[in-house]
Design an enzyme around this catalytic site. Sequence first.
Site, PDB file in Angstrom:
ATOM      1  N   ASP A   1       1.067  -1.220   0.010  1.00 60.50           N
ATOM      2  CA  ASP A   1      -0.264  -0.107  -0.024  1.00 60.50           C
ATOM      3  C   ASP A   1       0.552   1.023  -0.205  1.00 60.50           C
ATOM      4  O   ASP A   1       1.896   1.381   0.583  1.00 60.50           O
ATOM      5  CB  ASP A   1      -0.821   0.478   1.078  1.00 60.50           C
ATOM      6  CG  ASP A   1      -2.107   0.930   1.478  1.00 60.50           C
ATOM      7  OD1 ASP A   1      -2.122   1.645  -0.023  1.00 60.50           O
ATOM      8  OD2 ASP A   1      -3.141   1.128   2.076  1.00 60.50           O
TER       9      ASP A   1
ATOM     10  N   GLU B   1      -2.396   0.163  -5.031  1.00 63.52           N
ATOM     11  CA  GLU B   1      -2.617  -1.120  -3.830  1.00 63.52           C
ATOM     12  C   GLU B   1      -2.248  -2.189  -4.009  1.00 63.52           C
ATOM     13  O   GLU B   1      -3.092  -2.714  -5.366  1.00 63.52           O
ATOM     14  CB  GLU B   1      -4.088  -0.798  -2.805  1.00 63.52           C
ATOM     15  CG  GLU B   1      -3.872  -2.009  -1.648  1.00 63.52           C
ATOM     16  CD  GLU B   1      -5.008  -1.687  -0.697  1.00 63.52           C
ATOM     17  OE1 GLU B   1      -5.286  -2.345   0.853  1.00 63.52           O
ATOM     18  OE2 GLU B   1      -5.923  -0.436  -1.222  1.00 63.52           O
TER      19      GLU B   1
END
Length: 498
Positions: free
Chosen positions: A11, A106
């Site tokens: 992320d 992500e």
Amino acid sequence: MRTAPTILHLDMDAFFAAAEQAAKPSLRGKPVVVGGLGPRGVVATASYEARRFGVHSAMPMAQARRLAPNAAYLVPRFSLYRAVSEQVMELLGTLSPLVEPLSLDEAFVDLEAGGTADDSASARATGERLRSDIRAVTGLTGSVGLAGSKMIAKIASEQAKPDGLVLIEPGTERELLGPMSVRTLPGVGPATGEHLRRAGMTTVADLAEAGEDELVRLLGRAHGTSLFRMALGHDDRPVVAERDAKSVSVEDTFDVDLHDRVRVRMEVERLAERCVRRLRASGHSGRTIVLKVRRFDFSTLTRSETLRGPTDDPAVVREAAGRLLEAVDTTGGVRLLGVGVTGLTDYTQEDLFAQAAAEDHGDQGAASEESEAAAGGQGSGPEGPGQDHAASAPELPAERRWAAGHDVRHALYGAGWVQGSGVGRVTVRFEEPGSAPGRVRTFRIADPDLEPSDPLPLVASPAPTAAPAQSSWPETRPKDGSPDEGAGVSGGEEMSSP
């Protein structure tokens, strides 16, 4: 469940805001908020400096301005974000053939499938190397979670933020999850969380102690069983390399409610055109056209029409959306409109309906363009959730809408970015990703020496040498992003100087 932490979740840290800080030396270390700048805009991303003031994603922009009045407020530059995302995804692709992107910033990676990790030590080494490569190639930071399942890997990456790595050993999941809020588990949103709270369950340990039968009684068979397994730390979902798109859609929120029926129809047609461009860019066609209307009282209506065959014809989508609009009462005012296409396929089935509509496409398109010009129609906001669209008076041509944060180039001063605009003036800070903080100059909005520009790469490519030499430069090099279609925002918006 795996016996080794070979599922990786990456992320990127405050991705949009971090990319803007990397591109703009004068904003580094200062609060930056990216999102729609109009009265109904929302925050897409806030830098960690802005989060200290309480600003967070999905917050109304007006509230963010009250909390952090001195932050820099910028319009998103999706062309830059996509270019950086491509670099990151290429790096992930070198680790495994199984990469599951969730968004621009992500993704999950199955390290075992790529042969890059088979135990805790090799997984940690791979994760650290990935973080180092991302920083070298993009200049940005990402947080990495490693675990034996997707759910725990995502929790680990959240714990690692910002710019860290957390590895959770398989077998310790239940101990980790026990004290966490039920909202930590996938599929538990505000409504389900409140339902569980009323039943006396606020932590994951409470769910595990309640038992499967009780959760099934409260939530139903499918959801209750799934939630109980997750509360015990069980998650067998595989990393899927390709996720099929289920729909393509665009929507705009208006600063001022639209009451003119002709203007509403014009906006629907414009959204239909944008939706088809996205549809074609994804290589799909669709069979069901969906219209979304949010009225003045926040009530939201959706209407749909299923065609006889899939299409990517703009005239067909535009006319179908128009027919759906006829069934919606908009007399009280409209604050949001959206057009989508579902039932996607990889081909287009031409039929008599589509062919007949296509014959009138030229005349209808010309009429639509004339109506939009007459009404002072403006460029759409960034395509995606939470975008902002200013519905105001007639405005400048698209090339003279100086959106805060967007790139420009001056014939004399070179590359820079728009710090603010309004009252016939545009303020530009002249600096580049690798430069020192630059100087600010103000120009007339119509200055012929000032032009919009493509984003510059965040990390400069090495200068070419006369004789080829062995280089340690990463294979994945920064790419110049192309302007995002429909990302223009009207002049008159201002950015608070940090």
